[in-house]
Write a protein that holds these residues in place. Structure first.
Motif, PDB file in Angstrom:
ATOM      1  N   LEU A   3       0.821  -1.200   0.000  1.00 47.95           N
ATOM      2  CA  LEU A   3       0.000   0.000   0.000  1.00 47.95           C
ATOM      3  C   LEU A   3       0.865   1.264   0.000  1.00 47.95           C
ATOM      4  O   LEU A   3       1.764   1.412   0.814  1.00 47.95           O
ATOM      5  CB  LEU A   3      -0.911   0.002   1.225  1.00 47.95           C
ATOM      6  CG  LEU A   3      -2.146   0.895   1.165  1.00 47.95           C
ATOM      7  CD1 LEU A   3      -3.072   0.478   0.023  1.00 47.95           C
ATOM      8  CD2 LEU A   3      -2.893   0.867   2.482  1.00 47.95           C
ATOM      9  N   GLN A   4       0.561   2.167  -0.941  1.00 45.93           N
ATOM     10  CA  GLN A   4       1.300   3.420  -1.054  1.00 45.93           C
ATOM     11  C   GLN A   4       0.459   4.628  -0.653  1.00 45.93           C
ATOM     12  O   GLN A   4       0.992   5.597  -0.115  1.00 45.93           O
ATOM     13  CB  GLN A   4       1.789   3.617  -2.495  1.00 45.93           C
ATOM     14  CG  GLN A   4       2.734   2.540  -2.992  1.00 45.93           C
ATOM     15  CD  GLN A   4       3.077   2.717  -4.457  1.00 45.93           C
ATOM     16  OE1 GLN A   4       2.880   3.784  -5.041  1.00 45.93           O
ATOM     17  NE2 GLN A   4       3.577   1.666  -5.082  1.00 45.93           N
ATOM     18  N   VAL A   5      -0.829   4.588  -0.938  1.00 43.20           N
ATOM     19  CA  VAL A   5      -1.720   5.707  -0.649  1.00 43.20           C
ATOM     20  C   VAL A   5      -2.915   5.194   0.129  1.00 43.20           C
ATOM     21  O   VAL A   5      -3.612   4.280  -0.325  1.00 43.20           O
ATOM     22  CB  VAL A   5      -2.196   6.389  -1.947  1.00 43.20           C
ATOM     23  CG1 VAL A   5      -3.209   7.495  -1.636  1.00 43.20           C
ATOM     24  CG2 VAL A   5      -1.016   6.948  -2.727  1.00 43.20           C
ATOM     25  N   LEU A   6      -3.169   5.778   1.312  1.00 38.73           N
ATOM     26  CA  LEU A   6      -4.304   5.400   2.137  1.00 38.73           C
ATOM     27  C   LEU A   6      -5.017   6.662   2.608  1.00 38.73           C
ATOM     28  O   LEU A   6      -4.449   7.475   3.336  1.00 38.73           O
ATOM     29  CB  LEU A   6      -3.845   4.580   3.349  1.00 38.73           C
ATOM     30  CG  LEU A   6      -4.938   4.201   4.362  1.00 38.73           C
ATOM     31  CD1 LEU A   6      -6.044   3.387   3.690  1.00 38.73           C
ATOM     32  CD2 LEU A   6      -4.337   3.420   5.523  1.00 38.73           C
ATOM     33  N   HIS A   7      -6.278   6.814   2.172  1.00 38.18           N
ATOM     34  CA  HIS A   7      -7.086   7.964   2.557  1.00 38.18           C
ATOM     35  C   HIS A   7      -8.313   7.494   3.335  1.00 38.18           C
ATOM     36  O   HIS A   7      -9.166   6.785   2.789  1.00 38.18           O
ATOM     37  CB  HIS A   7      -7.525   8.757   1.319  1.00 38.18           C
ATOM     38  CG  HIS A   7      -6.442   9.586   0.710  1.00 38.18           C
ATOM     39  ND1 HIS A   7      -6.701  10.651  -0.120  1.00 38.18           N
ATOM     40  CD2 HIS A   7      -5.087   9.536   0.840  1.00 38.18           C
ATOM     41  CE1 HIS A   7      -5.555  11.207  -0.502  1.00 38.18           C
ATOM     42  NE2 HIS A   7      -4.570  10.541   0.068  1.00 38.18           N
ATOM     43  N   LEU A   8      -8.369   7.895   4.611  1.00 42.76           N
ATOM     44  CA  LEU A   8      -9.492   7.542   5.484  1.00 42.76           C
ATOM     45  C   LEU A   8     -10.200   8.788   6.009  1.00 42.76           C
ATOM     46  O   LEU A   8     -11.093   8.672   6.860  1.00 42.76           O
ATOM     47  CB  LEU A   8      -8.988   6.723   6.684  1.00 42.76           C
ATOM     48  CG  LEU A   8      -8.293   5.401   6.395  1.00 42.76           C
ATOM     49  CD1 LEU A   8      -7.827   4.767   7.694  1.00 42.76           C
ATOM     50  CD2 LEU A   8      -9.209   4.455   5.646  1.00 42.76           C
ATOM     51  N   GLN A   9      -9.855   9.952   5.506  1.00 41.24           N
ATOM     52  CA  GLN A   9     -10.358  11.202   6.066  1.00 41.24           C
ATOM     53  C   GLN A   9     -11.865  11.341   5.886  1.00 41.24           C
ATOM     54  O   GLN A   9     -12.477  10.719   5.038  1.00 41.24           O
ATOM     55  CB  GLN A   9      -9.640  12.414   5.444  1.00 41.24           C
ATOM     56  CG  GLN A   9      -9.949  12.688   3.986  1.00 41.24           C
ATOM     57  CD  GLN A   9      -9.011  12.006   3.030  1.00 41.24           C
ATOM     58  OE1 GLN A   9      -8.429  10.979   3.337  1.00 41.24           O
ATOM     59  NE2 GLN A   9      -8.867  12.596   1.843  1.00 41.24           N
ATOM     60  N   ASP A  10     -12.443  12.192   6.743  1.00 41.64           N
ATOM     61  CA  ASP A  10     -13.873  12.526   6.678  1.00 41.64           C
ATOM     62  C   ASP A  10     -14.766  11.302   6.860  1.00 41.64           C
ATOM     63  O   ASP A  10     -15.639  11.007   6.039  1.00 41.64           O
ATOM     64  CB  ASP A  10     -14.202  13.246   5.364  1.00 41.64           C
ATOM     65  CG  ASP A  10     -13.471  14.570   5.233  1.00 41.64           C
ATOM     66  OD1 ASP A  10     -13.724  15.462   6.058  1.00 41.64           O
ATOM     67  OD2 ASP A  10     -12.628  14.704   4.331  1.00 41.64           O
ATOM     68  N   ASN A  11     -14.515  10.586   7.955  1.00 37.24           N
ATOM     69  CA  ASN A  11     -15.356   9.473   8.372  1.00 37.24           C
ATOM     70  C   ASN A  11     -15.612   9.614   9.872  1.00 37.24           C
ATOM     71  O   ASN A  11     -15.511  10.710  10.431  1.00 37.24           O
ATOM     72  CB  ASN A  11     -14.689   8.136   8.035  1.00 37.24           C
ATOM     73  CG  ASN A  11     -14.879   7.742   6.579  1.00 37.24           C
ATOM     74  OD1 ASN A  11     -15.981   7.391   6.165  1.00 37.24           O
ATOM     75  ND2 ASN A  11     -13.803   7.791   5.802  1.00 37.24           N
ATOM     76  N   HIS A  12     -15.947   8.488  10.540  1.00 41.81           N
ATOM     77  CA  HIS A  12     -16.219   8.519  11.976  1.00 41.81           C
ATOM     78  C   HIS A  12     -15.340   7.508  12.719  1.00 41.81           C
ATOM     79  O   HIS A  12     -15.751   6.944  13.724  1.00 41.81           O
ATOM     80  CB  HIS A  12     -17.692   8.205  12.240  1.00 41.81           C
ATOM     81  CG  HIS A  12     -18.654   9.110  11.521  1.00 41.81           C
ATOM     82  ND1 HIS A  12     -18.678  10.473  11.714  1.00 41.81           N
ATOM     83  CD2 HIS A  12     -19.614   8.846  10.604  1.00 41.81           C
ATOM     84  CE1 HIS A  12     -19.611  11.014  10.954  1.00 41.81           C
ATOM     85  NE2 HIS A  12     -20.193  10.050  10.262  1.00 41.81           N
ATOM     86  N   PHE A  13     -14.137   7.278  12.221  1.00 43.73           N
ATOM     87  CA  PHE A  13     -13.224   6.360  12.894  1.00 43.73           C
ATOM     88  C   PHE A  13     -12.820   6.940  14.252  1.00 43.73           C
ATOM     89  O   PHE A  13     -12.741   8.165  14.433  1.00 43.73           O
ATOM     90  CB  PHE A  13     -11.974   6.122  12.054  1.00 43.73           C
ATOM     91  CG  PHE A  13     -12.220   5.369  10.773  1.00 43.73           C
ATOM     92  CD1 PHE A  13     -12.621   4.051  10.811  1.00 43.73           C
ATOM     93  CD2 PHE A  13     -12.070   5.979   9.540  1.00 43.73           C
ATOM     94  CE1 PHE A  13     -12.856   3.342   9.637  1.00 43.73           C
ATOM     95  CE2 PHE A  13     -12.296   5.292   8.365  1.00 43.73           C
ATOM     96  CZ  PHE A  13     -12.693   3.965   8.411  1.00 43.73           C
ATOM     97  N   SER A  14     -12.544   6.054  15.204  1.00 46.66           N
ATOM     98  CA  SER A  14     -12.208   6.497  16.553  1.00 46.66           C
ATOM     99  C   SER A  14     -11.187   5.552  17.173  1.00 46.66           C
ATOM    100  O   SER A  14     -10.806   4.539  16.586  1.00 46.66           O
ATOM    101  CB  SER A  14     -13.472   6.561  17.417  1.00 46.66           C
ATOM    102  OG  SER A  14     -14.086   5.290  17.492  1.00 46.66           O
ATOM    103  N   GLY A  15     -10.756   5.898  18.389  1.00 43.97           N
ATOM    104  CA  GLY A  15      -9.788   5.069  19.088  1.00 43.97           C
ATOM    105  C   GLY A  15      -8.369   5.453  18.736  1.00 43.97           C
ATOM    106  O   GLY A  15      -8.108   6.436  18.039  1.00 43.97           O
ATOM    107  N   ALA A  16      -7.442   4.664  19.221  1.00 42.45           N
ATOM    108  CA  ALA A  16      -6.022   4.946  19.012  1.00 42.45           C
ATOM    109  C   ALA A  16      -5.596   4.581  17.604  1.00 42.45           C
ATOM    110  O   ALA A  16      -6.208   3.730  16.951  1.00 42.45           O
ATOM    111  CB  ALA A  16      -5.188   4.167  20.028  1.00 42.45           C
TER     112      ALA A  16
END
Length: 387
Positions: free
Chosen positions: A207-220
């Motif tokens: 994996l080179q590019v990972l975009h998870l922005q603008d969601n509701h992820f939480s925790g460490a």
């Protein structure tokens, strides 16, 4: 950049295969708009705009590519498209198509590129997706919903790009992503996904590019991100991640872009982060991080963008930042910094194009004036992928 191209082996004068002609004709008849360059009165559909054929038979050509992006096409997709059983590339992106995508379209065994982005397709991803040749799968910026469970990863060993951004997917991210063993670019941003950092993603060693922005992820933020040693871009901004940033950035030796702004991270800057020799863009704005801003410009020789505004950083403004020779954007505003603006900051204006976003308060003073000290609003970079 990853590029996918279908080889063009045209024989323009030969008629295309009768099954393909029928499929394209029915597809065109289902639309509420015409397609410029299509003539249903001829059997030579290989000459139609956006249609690519090969000479796989001696009597007729098979359609292997349908590239109709940005053609202002409107209407729904007919099931007839599934009869294009030799199709390798299907691009219907950036049109005005709507409705449900025929499930059998996700079972074309020769399909390498599927691009449906920026339409108004609805519904959930069907079960039983079987795309054994797929390399590029883009259904971003539609209205798909439901859970994200790419069980088809098991039967899609060549998948390199998966873009599900800008939809209405919700719930936790399935561990099935770990089966996408060849995945290089993954976009899950701008959805309603939740849960902790997806464990299955930690198995994607290419994996080179990972975009998870603008969601509701939480925790460490899982220490396991260190396993993603080929990461170049990591964007987890605008979520609800919390706790300390893991001190594992020395193992991310290719990372150039890291954005974790607008989360709930606290604690000090990790030593491995402020000494990263590859980072060019670091955005930690709008968290509750504290301690000194101990950026090591001697190590961070490529740093061009630094935003640590709206945190609880303390102490003096570090004079060492003036030696970040590639720095072009700096935001230190809305922290608890004190003392004087370092005199050496005046060199930034002379040596490099610097814009400093700064809100003066009573415990910060400066004995020099500079036009560099001006208001600057920056929305952040947007990674673009060209297929």
């Amino acid at each position: 950049m990853i590029s996918f191209k279908v080889p063009i082996l045209r024989c323009q004068d030969m008629a295309c295969h009768s099954n393909d002609l029928r499929a394209l004709t029915n597809f065109g008849n289902c639309l509420t708009s015409g397609i410029d360059g299509w003539n249903f009165s001829t059997s030579t559909c290989c000459t139609w705009a956006g249609v690519t054929c090969d000479n796989s038979t001696t009597s007729s050509n098979r359609v292997i590519g349908l590239e109709l992006g940005k053609k202002k096409i409107s209407g729904v997709l007919c099931e007839s498209l599934e009869d294009l059983d030799q199709l390798r590339m299907l691009n219907l992106s950036q049109n005005f198509l709507h409705g449900i995508v025929p499930p059998k379209l996700f079972q074309l065994q020769n399909l390498e590129v599927l691009d449906l982005n920026s339409n108004d397709f609805v519904g959930s991803l069907p079960g039983g997706i079987y795309l054994p040749s797929i390399k590029y799968f883009d259904i971003s910026f539609n209205s798909f919903n439901g859970s994200v469970d790419p069980t088809f990863c098991k039967t899609s060993p060549h998948l390199q790009v998966l873009d599900l951004a800008g939809n209405h997917f919700s719930g936790e991210v399935s561990t099935s992503f770990g089966r996408c063993s060849s995945l290089q670019h993954l976009f899950l941003n701008d959805n309603m996904l939740s849960g902790s950092f997806p464990y299955g993603l930690l198995q994607l060693q290419y994996l080179q590019v990972l975009h998870l922005q603008d969601n509701h992820f939480s925790g460490a933020l899982n220490d396991g991100i260190a396993n993603l040693s080929n990461l170049v871009e990591l964007d987890i901004s605008n979520n609800m991640f919390s706790g300390n940033l893991p001190d594992v950035f020395e193992r991310l030796r290719k990372l150039k872009f890291f954005s974790s702004n607008s989360n709930k991270f606290n604690g000090h800057l990790p030593n491995s982060l402020v000494n990263s020799p590859t980072l060019e863009n670091l955005n930690l704005r709008n968290n509750t991080m504290d301690g000194p801003i101990n950026i090591n410009c001697s190590a961070m020789i490529h740093l061009a963008f630094l935003d640590v505004g709206t945190n609880n950083f303390q102490g003096p403004i570090p004079e060492s930042i003036s030696s970040c020779q590639n720095l072009s954007v700096l935001n230190l505003s809305r922290n608890k910094l004190g003392g004087e603006v370092p005199y050496k900051f005046k060199n930034l204006e002379a040596d490099i194009p610097l814009t400093l976003k700064y809100q003066p308060c009573k415990h910060i003073s400066s004995s020099w004036n500079s036009t560099t000290m001006q208001k600057f609003d920056y929305s952040g970079p947007h990674s673009q992928f060209s297929g």
